[in-house]
Design a protein around this motif. Structure first.
Motif, PDB file in Angstrom:
ATOM      1  N   LYS A  27       0.892  -1.014  -0.118  1.00  0.00           N
ATOM      2  CA  LYS A  27      -0.044   0.020  -0.031  1.00  0.00           C
ATOM      3  C   LYS A  27       0.757   1.041  -0.082  1.00  0.00           C
ATOM      4  O   LYS A  27       1.909   1.197   0.534  1.00  0.00           O
ATOM      5  CB  LYS A  27      -0.803   0.010   1.274  1.00  0.00           C
ATOM      6  N   ASN A  28       0.287   2.308  -0.658  1.00  0.00           N
ATOM      7  CA  ASN A  28       1.071   3.749  -0.476  1.00  0.00           C
ATOM      8  C   ASN A  28       0.381   4.188   0.923  1.00  0.00           C
ATOM      9  O   ASN A  28      -0.698   4.594   0.996  1.00  0.00           O
ATOM     10  CB  ASN A  28       0.492   4.510  -1.541  1.00  0.00           C
ATOM     11  N   THR A  29       1.069   3.979   2.087  1.00  0.00           N
ATOM     12  CA  THR A  29       0.598   4.318   3.328  1.00  0.00           C
ATOM     13  C   THR A  29       0.513   5.692   3.805  1.00  0.00           C
ATOM     14  O   THR A  29       0.959   6.402   3.122  1.00  0.00           O
ATOM     15  CB  THR A  29       1.337   3.435   4.419  1.00  0.00           C
ATOM     16  N   ASP A  30      -0.437   5.850   4.920  1.00  0.00           N
ATOM     17  CA  ASP A  30      -0.729   7.191   5.286  1.00  0.00           C
ATOM     18  C   ASP A  30       0.435   8.140   5.805  1.00  0.00           C
ATOM     19  O   ASP A  30       1.405   7.463   6.299  1.00  0.00           O
ATOM     20  CB  ASP A  30      -2.025   7.204   6.215  1.00  0.00           C
ATOM     21  N   LEU A  31       0.348   9.273   5.453  1.00  0.00           N
ATOM     22  CA  LEU A  31       1.376  10.235   6.360  1.00  0.00           C
ATOM     23  C   LEU A  31       0.521  11.002   7.443  1.00  0.00           C
ATOM     24  O   LEU A  31       0.059  12.006   6.881  1.00  0.00           O
ATOM     25  CB  LEU A  31       2.060  11.060   5.167  1.00  0.00           C
ATOM     26  N   ASN A  32       0.770  10.537   8.638  1.00  0.00           N
ATOM     27  CA  ASN A  32      -0.234  11.178   9.668  1.00  0.00           C
ATOM     28  C   ASN A  32       0.764  12.344  10.364  1.00  0.00           C
ATOM     29  O   ASN A  32       1.784  12.142  10.775  1.00  0.00           O
ATOM     30  CB  ASN A  32      -0.580  10.332  10.742  1.00  0.00           C
ATOM     31  N   LYS A  48       4.897   8.237   8.995  1.00  0.00           N
ATOM     32  CA  LYS A  48       4.454   7.299   7.798  1.00  0.00           C
ATOM     33  C   LYS A  48       4.074   6.006   8.131  1.00  0.00           C
ATOM     34  O   LYS A  48       4.967   5.109   9.001  1.00  0.00           O
ATOM     35  CB  LYS A  48       5.900   7.249   6.843  1.00  0.00           C
ATOM     36  N   ARG A  49       3.073   5.588   8.130  1.00  0.00           N
ATOM     37  CA  ARG A  49       2.501   4.362   8.745  1.00  0.00           C
ATOM     38  C   ARG A  49       2.582   3.207   7.934  1.00  0.00           C
ATOM     39  O   ARG A  49       1.549   2.323   7.576  1.00  0.00           O
ATOM     40  CB  ARG A  49       0.939   4.754   8.714  1.00  0.00           C
ATOM     41  N   GLU A  50       3.709   2.502   8.197  1.00  0.00           N
ATOM     42  CA  GLU A  50       4.032   1.077   7.395  1.00  0.00           C
ATOM     43  C   GLU A  50       3.381   0.110   8.151  1.00  0.00           C
ATOM     44  O   GLU A  50       3.377  -1.012   7.630  1.00  0.00           O
ATOM     45  CB  GLU A  50       5.544   1.182   7.257  1.00  0.00           C
TER      46      GLU A  50
END
Length: 516
Positions: A27-32, A48-50
């Motif tokens: 996935k292209n994960t979220d950057l929170n 970065k939510r790996e």
């Protein structure tokens, strides 16, 4: 042979990262944005939510990219790796996705939950071999099988395709937020840091890449200091995802060239970072996964930059053993410097404990362990909440000394924090009138002092155990020296003070371990 011929150039890595087919499975994960931590640190912190990957870690990217770039012939022969953690799960899912036969060698000591996860991700395409009691044994066996059967070995970090796969995280970071001033990256074998650094430094040379290592496995720091790769004598296993004895050869070359600085953090600081991450995201990072946040906090406290920075970190994994959370909870406040552990010597007499608490001037006691000893002095183990981490503890110790109470700081004493806090107690000879009670009372600032004041000093306290778990109720186990003819009076007093209580004198645990 020239260096260019020996190694991929930075431009080659850039190209490999840009064309890596990892999104077939990753996935292209979220950057929170970590709003609470950003407000506290006065800098903008982005994570970065790996942990959002199907295998809950970034390792999937490198494993998939390695297998995807194999020739058809190599895929037909199959792949093999040795891993007891996130890399094994990444290889398993990648093999399943591409219909490539994979053998994964794991130590016999690998927890069932990890073995089951690998089996679940790999399905019929993965064979699991459990062998040996250490990773080294499993790794040697995997290498031998690779030679015997012609399998392609999929390394966890020291491989160009693996590095490029991990570097796709940097591509997503840059696409999401191009004004980042710094990026903090966890380092074990160095694949993640190498991939991120080589990509970002090509596109934004002035960005700072800070590698973060556990101080129990700082193989990159050691290599940079000596100028060459060196094997650590031993590594700690708390942050098992980065417990690597020697940095990879290719990863070291890239980190040496593109990483600006290395910072190390201890286990308490990692625990505090796990809590910070949870507070902002409700995600529970594994210890290695929280390294970047721990590094951000430590770097900012040491450097105190004079302008507001945009800082990125990577939550690189969330495969945490559930029972590890107990340890994390115990140590998070210590890592944040919001709690201190002290040993104190007080007179063995009635009212001494209350006098000791009064000396603390209203500060919140988070833990108190005490057992009567037939001597002039008593030794107590005390957890103390701190409001000002840098100055408050020295002031407390000075105030205790002023009142002739000997105090000793145990906040950095691993044996005290890990073991001794649970062992204060034992049997006392000739304490025939001891009675044991458990209490529950409303928890609030100053509640323990209020409890002691209400309890009074008519009967000598022989045992006391209290731990503040930030819950609505506080719980105490206390012993009293009460002659037989005063038992009714004690029960009447306890009824009158209004706290919920229960006599535990007949409890078998008390008889086994504490009763005279």
């Amino acid at each position: 042979m020239t260096e260019t011929q020996q190694h991929l150039s930075a431009q080659d890595y850039l190209r490999k990262i840009l064309v890596a087919p990892v999104y077939d499975v990753a996935k292209n994960t979220d950057l929170n944005h970590l709003s609470s931590l950003s407000q506290r640190l006065q800098h903008d912190i982005w994570l970065k939510r790996e942990d959002q990957q199907p295998v809950k870690s970034f390792k999937l990217r490198g494993a998939y990219n390695k297998i995807a770039n194999l020739s058809d012939d190599a895929k037909d022969r199959g792949v093999i790796t040795a891993s007891a953690g996130n890399h094994a799960q990444g290889v398993a899912l990648s093999a399943n996705k591409m219909r490539v036969k994979a053998t994964i060698v794991m130590p016999e000591t690998t927890p069932d939950i990890k073995v089951d996860a690998v089996r679940s991700f790999g399905g019929d395409w993965v064979d699991i071999i459990l062998i040996g009691r250490s990773f080294d044994v499993a790794s040697k066996h995997a290498q031998a099988l690779a030679k015997e059967h012609g399998y392609t070995y999929v390394p966890p970090f020291d491989d160009e395709d693996v590095i490029a796969g991990q570097g796709t995280i940097a591509k997503e970071l840059f696409d999401s937020k191009r004004d980042l001033d710094m990026v903090f990256v966890a380092v074990g074998g160095g694949g993640l840091a190498a991939g991120i650094a080589v990509y970002l430094k090509q596109l934004k040379p002035n960005i700072k890449i800070i590698a973060v290592e556990s101080d129990e496995s700082a193989c990159l720091k050691k290599a940079l200091e000596s100028g060459q790769r060196e094997t650590l004598d031993q590594v700690g296993i708390f942050a098992d995802g980065v417990a690597v004895k020697i940095i990879g050869e290719e990863t070291f070359r890239l980190c040496q060239q593109y990483v600006d600085e290395v910072i190390t953090v201890n286990s308490d600081e990692i625990c505090a970072a796990i809590k910070d991450t949870f507070d902002d995201t409700r995600a529970i990072a594994e210890p290695a996964g929280a390294l970047s946040v721990a590094g951000i906090k430590k770097w900012l406290s040491q450097n105190k930059p004079d302008k507001k920075l945009q800082i990125g970190g990577i939550l690189c994994g969330a495969n945490i053993n559930f029972h590890t959370l107990r340890y994390v909870s115990e140590r998070a406040e210590l890592g944040e410097k919001k709690e201190a552990i002290i040993a104190a010597t007080i007179p063995e007499q009635k009212g001494a404990f209350r006098h000791f608490c009064e000396t603390l001037a209203g500060r919140t006691i988070s833990e108190f362990n005490y057992r009567y000893a037939p001597t002039e002095n008593a030794h107590v183990y005390v957890g103390l909440k701190l409001r000002q981490s840098d100055t408050e503890l020295p002031a407390v110790l000075a105030e205790l000394k002023k009142r002739n109470i000997e105090g000793f700081d145990l906040s950095d004493n691993e044996a005290a924090k890990m073991h001794v806090r649970h062992m204060v107690g034992g049997r006392v000879q000739n304490l025939t009138n001891e009675r044991l009670f458990s209490f529950v009372f409303p928890e609030y600032p100053g509640a323990l002092m209020s409890f002691l004041n209400t309890l009074g000093t008519q009967w000598n306290i022989t045992l006391f155990h209290y731990r503040n778990h930030s819950a609505a109720s506080g719980m105490v186990l206390a012993g009293f020296d009460v002659p037989e003819n005063e038992l009714d009076e004690l029960h009447q007093h306890l009824d009158e003070i209004g706290y919920q209580y229960k006599e535990e004198t007949a409890n078998p645990a008390y008889h086994f371990f504490l009763k005279s």
